[in-house]
Motif scaffolding. Sequence first.
Motif, short mmCIF file in Angstrom:
data_model
loop_
_atom_site.label_atom_id
_atom_site.label_comp_id
_atom_site.label_asym_id
_atom_site.label_seq_id
_atom_site.Cartn_x
_atom_site.Cartn_y
_atom_site.Cartn_z
N VAL A 1 -0.21 5.26 -0.24
CA VAL A 1 -0.35 6.00 1.00
C VAL A 1 0.65 7.16 1.09
O VAL A 1 0.29 8.27 1.48
N ALA B 1 -0.83 9.39 -6.51
CA ALA B 1 -1.54 8.39 -5.69
C ALA B 1 -2.62 7.72 -6.51
O ALA B 1 -2.81 6.49 -6.41
N PRO C 1 0.81 -1.24 0.00
CA PRO C 1 0.00 0.00 0.00
C PRO C 1 0.83 1.28 0.00
O PRO C 1 0.29 2.34 -0.27
N ASN D 1 -2.73 3.80 -7.31
CA ASN D 1 -3.91 3.07 -6.85
C ASN D 1 -4.54 2.29 -7.99
O ASN D 1 -4.96 1.14 -7.83
#
Lengths: 501, 134
Positions: free
Chosen positions: A10, A122, A6, A126
């Motif tokens: 993050v 991000a 992640p 993602n």
Amino acid sequence: MTFLVPLPVVMPLIGAALTLMMAGKPRAQRTVSLTVLTGTLLVSIALLVLSTMDGPLVVAVGGWVAPLGIVLVADQLAALMLVVSSAVTVCVLVYSIGQGMADGNEETPLSIYHPTYLILTAGVTNAFLAGDLFNLYVGFEILLVASYVLLTLGGTENRIRAGTTYVVVSLVSSLIFLTAIGLVYAATGTLNLAQLVGRLDALPDSLRLMLQGMLLLAFGIKAAVFPLSAWLPDSYPTAPAPVTAVFAGLLTKIGVYAIIRTETLLFPGGRAANLLMVAALLTMVIGILGAVAQSDIKRLLSFTLISHIGYLLFGVGLSTRLGLASAIFYVVHHITIQTTLFLTAGLIERRGGSTGLERLGGLARLSPLLAGLFFVPALNLAGIPPFSGFIGKIGLLQAGADDGGPLAWSLVAGGVLTSLLTLYAIARVWNLAFWRGPNPALPEASRALLPRLMVAPTLALVVLGVGLTVVAGPLFDISDQAAGYLLERSGYVHAVFPEGP
Amino acid sequence: MTPNLLYVIVVGVLFATGVSLLLERSLTRIVMGVILLGNGANLLILLGGKAGGAPIVGATPDAEMSDPLPQIMILTAIVITLGMTAFLLALAYRSWALTGHDEVQDDVEDRRIMRLAEQDEGPGTDDTEAGAPR
């Protein structure tokens, strides 16, 4: 080591929050975003190494196990895309910092640039890591919202005009995607990619085809596949050079990534193969014809961007192992090269005062370094041996010849033609902007020296592009493994559901 | 939920009106179209789930629970649509402030190239006398 998965999502999000709080302190903002993006690059490299050695890494976010929770999956394809995209984002960030400092607006910077840029990153990461369709949608939305803001930065008339088209078209594609998600959920009762594998196969054929068509439509708009590409050449060139560069490098490729992911995992067997191949042919040929007609470097590059998306679709459409592997290799090459060329276009604009071919001239004498920075990636784009563009194209042509169907052969011919026309378009830019003497009819070009912080990242990307040739063997091995893994499907399902779905 | 005919019709009407508004030239109407389309899509997602009582353990027997996932997805989608609508309205306002109207314009550069092509004067070729900017 799954705690790494992640982090690429993050870290930029935390960085965005921090930089937003530091509005008005440009130096602190620069430090934070550089640190965060460098960290993302390192984590991505670690993920690539780990996923190559021990297979895909899976994380159930918040401890909620699949299928109810959200999973992030870092397989080889996702990790490879992460590495390239974070390398590109770091270079573009340095470039934009250099540009900001050189323009002397250090005292009154746009304080939202860094947070938005990090949020864009991000969203991109993602989308690559998403293990279910809805998370993919959210990733898309995050990066799109950030891209709307970046495209309309400053709110000048031209940017608002171009931005409006871009925003509306992207919104339509998002709504189509959302509708498709609703239908997939209604038909199967899940959105987890690994769980969909079994459940979609059980659906009636016509229903599957409809779902596949809607997803292809939504991703096709994002990937700028002809005839869904008309929005791109109008919107990209109006943005500032670093923004255009990162858009050109990443945004359309995420559409391609989503197409690769869904076509191999959810809809194997090549039912849409003919459609994809026809779309690939048209995208290649019509895109490059558009590029030939342009008289502005940035617009010309936008059209080559569309055109070369066709090569990627070509590989996906063939859906053979070699075709997919070449397409993955070509994605890596194309992200690097297209970003480099847009950054160089920004440098040309700075040195020559314009990107219009009619206004430029004599740049080769004025700045040999700039000429080199354009020449090498341009040849790479056209696919001159021994550059990586050549290797990727040869792989695709070989895969097309192996297929042997009439459509595949016409794609091979179209690919060669597109390559030649790319060379022609690039040669025109070279002749008009660099090779001919200074244009006497025009006011003196700006003699502004190129800031070192803008040249260095461009040079780094040029070197990276050339370096792809050097590491072509191992890189192609990784692409080949990723392609085999994609075609197999069971590996992905097993990684998410070790005990079976 | 069993596909209720009324819901299906409402979804259809929302999509149809949304698309027809989206085809207008004025950005304000396009915003309206996006809102209608967004609501249509949300309602469509709701149709995909099972209807029933509140999905809370203890409050409803397991078999009678509604499916909470579509509602979570709709909640996310609503937030996104809300943000997009706000952004589009800001764009429309900015466009109105700059140009006095909010019409979505064509690609200016494409028009110019088409005009040149009609006059048979393509963009500068390899000669050195490509003229002043047109």
